[in-house]
Design an enzyme around this catalytic site. Structure first.
Site, PDB file in Angstrom:
ATOM      1  N   GLY A  82      42.343  52.627   8.898  1.00 26.72           N
ATOM      2  CA  GLY A  82      41.663  51.793   7.896  1.00 26.72           C
ATOM      3  C   GLY A  82      42.561  51.431   6.730  1.00 26.72           C
ATOM      4  CD  GLU A 119      39.106  54.999   7.922  1.00 27.65           C
ATOM      5  OE1 GLU A 119      39.365  53.800   7.884  1.00 27.65           O
ATOM      6  OE2 GLU A 119      39.952  55.843   8.202  1.00 27.65           O
ATOM      7  N   GLY A 123      45.101  62.777   6.743  1.00 25.88           N
ATOM      8  CA  GLY A 123      46.310  63.592   6.775  1.00 25.88           C
ATOM      9  C   GLY A 123      46.446  64.521   5.599  1.00 25.88           C
ATOM     10  CG  ASN A 137      48.768  59.389  13.610  1.00 24.38           C
ATOM     11  OD1 ASN A 137      49.048  60.037  14.617  1.00 24.38           O
ATOM     12  ND2 ASN A 137      48.833  59.895  12.404  1.00 24.38           N
ATOM     13  N   GLY A 197      43.072  58.308   2.403  1.00 26.42           N
ATOM     14  CA  GLY A 197      43.457  58.195   3.806  1.00 26.42           C
ATOM     15  C   GLY A 197      43.425  59.528   4.528  1.00 26.42           C
TER      16      GLY A 197
HETATM   17  N1  COA Z   1      60.356  58.771   9.290  1.00 20.56           N
HETATM   18  C1  COA Z   1      60.066  59.547  10.354  1.00 20.56           C
HETATM   19  N2  COA Z   1      59.133  60.521  10.354  1.00 20.56           N
HETATM   20  C2  COA Z   1      58.485  60.737   9.191  1.00 20.56           C
HETATM   21  C3  COA Z   1      58.729  59.988   8.034  1.00 20.56           C
HETATM   22  C4  COA Z   1      59.709  58.967   8.108  1.00 20.56           C
HETATM   23  N3  COA Z   1      60.007  58.210   7.061  1.00 20.56           N
HETATM   24  N4  COA Z   1      57.935  60.443   7.051  1.00 20.56           N
HETATM   25  C5  COA Z   1      57.179  61.427   7.564  1.00 20.56           C
HETATM   26  N5  COA Z   1      57.524  61.611   8.862  1.00 20.56           N
HETATM   27  C6  COA Z   1      56.954  62.596   9.785  1.00 20.56           C
HETATM   28  C7  COA Z   1      56.888  63.993   9.180  1.00 20.56           C
HETATM   29  O1  COA Z   1      58.139  64.654   9.332  1.00 20.56           O
HETATM   30  C8  COA Z   1      55.785  64.618  10.010  1.00 20.56           C
HETATM   31  O2  COA Z   1      56.342  64.927  11.281  1.00 20.56           O
HETATM   32  P1  COA Z   1      55.889  66.221  12.110  1.00 20.56           P
HETATM   33  O3  COA Z   1      54.442  65.958  12.465  1.00 20.56           O
HETATM   34  O4  COA Z   1      56.804  66.207  13.276  1.00 20.56           O
HETATM   35  O5  COA Z   1      56.071  67.365  11.166  1.00 20.56           O
HETATM   36  C9  COA Z   1      54.805  63.445  10.228  1.00 20.56           C
HETATM   37  O6  COA Z   1      55.572  62.251  10.001  1.00 20.56           O
HETATM   38  C10 COA Z   1      53.591  63.477   9.296  1.00 20.56           C
HETATM   39  O7  COA Z   1      54.050  63.445   7.983  1.00 20.56           O
HETATM   40  P2  COA Z   1      53.384  64.242   6.789  1.00 20.56           P
HETATM   41  O8  COA Z   1      54.370  64.178   5.667  1.00 20.56           O
HETATM   42  O9  COA Z   1      52.948  65.603   7.243  1.00 20.56           O
HETATM   43  O10 COA Z   1      52.151  63.312   6.382  1.00 20.56           O
HETATM   44  P3  COA Z   1      50.613  63.188   6.792  1.00 20.56           P
HETATM   45  O11 COA Z   1      50.074  64.297   7.627  1.00 20.56           O
HETATM   46  O12 COA Z   1      49.939  62.974   5.504  1.00 20.56           O
HETATM   47  O13 COA Z   1      50.579  61.860   7.698  1.00 20.56           O
HETATM   48  C11 COA Z   1      50.844  59.529   8.240  1.00 20.56           C
HETATM   49  C12 COA Z   1      51.202  60.698   7.278  1.00 20.56           C
HETATM   50  C13 COA Z   1      51.476  58.263   7.673  1.00 20.56           C
HETATM   51  C14 COA Z   1      51.406  59.814   9.639  1.00 20.56           C
HETATM   52  C15 COA Z   1      49.288  59.425   8.302  1.00 20.56           C
HETATM   53  O14 COA Z   1      48.759  59.344   7.015  1.00 20.56           O
HETATM   54  C16 COA Z   1      48.856  58.186   9.087  1.00 20.56           C
HETATM   55  O15 COA Z   1      48.831  58.207  10.303  1.00 20.56           O
HETATM   56  N6  COA Z   1      48.539  57.093   8.364  1.00 20.56           N
HETATM   57  C17 COA Z   1      48.174  55.803   8.968  1.00 20.56           C
HETATM   58  C18 COA Z   1      46.691  55.634   9.133  1.00 20.56           C
HETATM   59  C19 COA Z   1      45.952  55.701   7.845  1.00 20.56           C
HETATM   60  O16 COA Z   1      46.502  55.575   6.771  1.00 20.56           O
HETATM   61  N7  COA Z   1      44.662  55.905   7.932  1.00 20.56           N
HETATM   62  C20 COA Z   1      43.833  56.133   6.771  1.00 20.56           C
HETATM   63  C21 COA Z   1      42.995  55.006   6.384  1.00 20.56           C
HETATM   64  S1  COA Z   1      41.485  55.626   5.775  1.00 20.56           S
END
Ligand code: COA
Length: 517
Positions: free
Chosen positions: A385, A291, A268, A381, A266
């Site tokens: 996918g 992806e 991030g 976000n 995924g």
């Molecule tokens: N509640 C609230 N906020 C949370 C949280 C929770 N349980 N867990 C993480 N966060 C916040 C973090 O504090 C961080 O905040 P900041 O940007 O203010 O610092 C933010 O979410 C991102 O978290 P991070 O731990 O840095 O993870 P990441 O960069 O790997 O992103 C997702 C994680 C879930 C946001 C990201 O993977 C995503 O948007 N996924 C959905 C889409 C997807 O999976 N696409 C891929 C398919 S190919």
């Protein structure tokens, strides 16, 4: 006339369509639906949308904007600030747009990324009026060669009445041949997609449309925006280590070979770090059917671990981007970029038997996952996918750090505050604390193993107490419904999910993470 004109626009009559971004943007009218190239900051149309935002300062202009996925170059930010976006489909990752969505000002349709063009093709959504596609060149027959992503660009260009092309001169003509454009036939007489391995090429190298549909061509020299991921840290390294150990055991048990199965990762920081963890693993001849191809894909190539990567976009940090695109010939025969309805197609994901690794914001004790909504209501976000892959994969893994916001939030909660991936689509949950293998387990067994393996103190103790009391009430999936979301409301009201009797001991938490690697 531009010095690169002949190699970049190879169909002579189209040279007359070269114009400025402002002139091209004049084709767009209030109320239109615009389909733009762009997938996780890669290959996005960059100058015409910004000219559109400029126009919106002087006249009323609202559009529905569809893309592949998120955009770079501050396009979503600028269009939001100019008040241009009425509706945004199917994914975004911009803080300014996110805030407007959460204020209810922009109607955001968060969609499985494989589905958008299926809905357009069958006229279940408003049709695309104009497509704006970034390209390296237009061929002798008027076909459009995309840049660093394919996303939904091909179907947008095919389905739109008119097409505007942004030719990006910073992108090398060496990218020609990287893309594999396959468009499924209409249903109900659709044939199976003839893709049997990640290596297979099943389409053309450019987007074939009637060239007269191209109404404007604009030259740009704006680079793709770099990815914003952070380097691996202690926790993400621990998550990767737990996964590598899990896969070693799968190989030992004879369920997987040392090349595993094609992998999807995924977006991030966490997903990138997890893939980087495979560099020092014993696995060989890995493949990706994913992806977004992030920095870790190229680190794995350079480490000799990865044989081939299929994706829909290449999104890299600034440094990695310079290295890869200055030497694309080194990687090109091991890469392919496909439309997102092919990279994310359920039929292919199930056929290839993917190992899908996606990220959760939070998961609950029964294995349901929330990847999109902070505290149940506020969009982060989008599902992207992750749903396409999680539901259809051979093995569906969700990774998350066990805590967020300095320990004030537990990422494992009694009940998720929004569900993107149900317990039925989740095989493995992994945090820096450990890994829970949920395959073949009933809800009560899942709760015990998730709490035991994935949660650090003091939240582990709090969840154990919750489950013990919930079990007294009975049920296949025991809950105390009036308390199930109390962790979220406590955070809203007090700034922490911890009860007032418990203060987090982050020092001992950090020690336990480093010991678990
Ligand atoms: N509640 C609230 N906020 C949370 C949280 C929770 N349980 N867990 C993480 N966060 C916040 C973090 O504090 C961080 O905040 P900041 O940007 O203010 O610092 C933010 O979410 C991102 O978290 P991070 O731990 O840095 O993870 P990441 O960069 O790997 O992103 C997702 C994680 C879930 C946001 C990201 O993977 C995503 O948007 N996924 C959905 C889409 C997807 O999976 N696409 C891929 C398919 S190919």
């Amino acid at each position: 006339m531009h010095r690169n004109m002949d190699s970049r626009i190879r169909l002579p009559f189209l040279k007359e369509r070269v114009t400025s971004a402002a002139k091209a943007a004049e084709w767009i009218q209030d109320g239109m639906t615009i389909g733009m190239s762009g997938f996780t900051r890669a290959g996005d149309a960059k100058v015409v949308p910004l000219a559109l935002a400029e126009r919106a300062r002087h006249e009323k202009l609202k559009i529905t904007l569809m893309t592949g996925a998120s955009l770079g170059s501050d396009v979503d930010k600028t269009l939001t600030e100019a008040g241009v976006l009425a509706r945004r489909i199917p994914f975004q990752a911009d803080p300014v747009l996110r805030a407007a969505i959460n204020r209810g000002e922009v109607m955001y349709v968060d969609q499985h990324l494989s589905e958008t063009v299926e809905l357009l093709r069958t006229r279940q959504m408003a049709p695309i009026d104009i497509a704006i596609i970034e390209a390296i060149a237009i061929t002798e027959s008027g076909a459009i060669i995309p840049t660093t992503s394919v996303g939904n660009s091909a179907s947008f260009a095919i389905l739109a009445d008119k097409v505007i092309v942004e030719i990006n001169l910073t992108q090398s003509l060496e990218l020609e041949g990287l893309h594999d454009i396959f468009i499924p036939k209409h249903r109900p007489r659709r044939e199976p997609m003839p893709l049997m391995t990640p290596y297979d090429r099943i389409g053309s190298t450019a987007i074939e449309i009637p060239p007269e549909k191209i109404v404007a061509i604009v030259f740009t020299e704006k680079l793709d925006s770099s990815s914003t991921i952070l380097p691996p840290d202690l926790e993400t390294a621990a998550i990767a280590a737990h996964l590598v150990n899990f896969f070693k055991e799968e190989v030992a048990q004879g369920r997987l070979s040392e090349s595993l199965l094609p992998m999807q990762a995924g977006i991030g920081t966490i997903a990138n770090a997890v893939m980087a963890g495979f560099i020092d693993s014993p696995f060989k001849r890995l493949t990706m059917y994913s992806e977004v191809l992030q920095d870790s894909t190229f680190d794995l190539f350079d480490a000799g671990k990865l044989d081939f990567a299929s994706g829909s976009s290449i999104t890299l940090s600034a440094e990695k981007s310079r290295q890869v695109f200055n030497d694309i010939g080194k990687y090109k025969d091991r890469l392919v970029l496909r439309p997102q309805e092919v990279s994310n197609h359920p039929e292919i994901i199930r056929r290839l038997g993917l190992i899908a690794i996606n990220t959760a914001l939070e998961a609950d004790i029964y294995g349901n996952v929330n990847s999109t909504h902070v505290l149940g209501t506020h969009m982060m976000n989008g599902i992207g996918g992750s749903g396409d892959f999680a539901r259809n994969a051979y093995l569906s893994v969700f990774a998350t750090k066990s805590i967020a916001k300095g320990g004030k939030i537990s990422s494992i909660v009694p009940m998720v505050s929004h569900v993107d991936h149900t317990e039925h689509d989740v095989d493995i949950i992994v945090t820096e604390v450990g890994l829970a293998d949920l395959r073949g387990l009933a809800p009560r067994e899942r709760a015990d193993i998730i709490i035991d393996r994935c949660v650090a103190q003091p939240y582990r103790q709090m969840l154990q107490a919750y489950v013990a009391r919930a079990k007294q009430r009975g049920g296949h999936t025991p809950h105390i419904l009036e308390e199930a979301l109390s962790w979220h409301t406590r955070y809203r009201d007090t700034g922490s999910m911890l009860t007032s009797q418990i203060t987090p001991d982050i020092g001992s938490y950090e020690k336990s993470v480093s010991l678990s690697i």
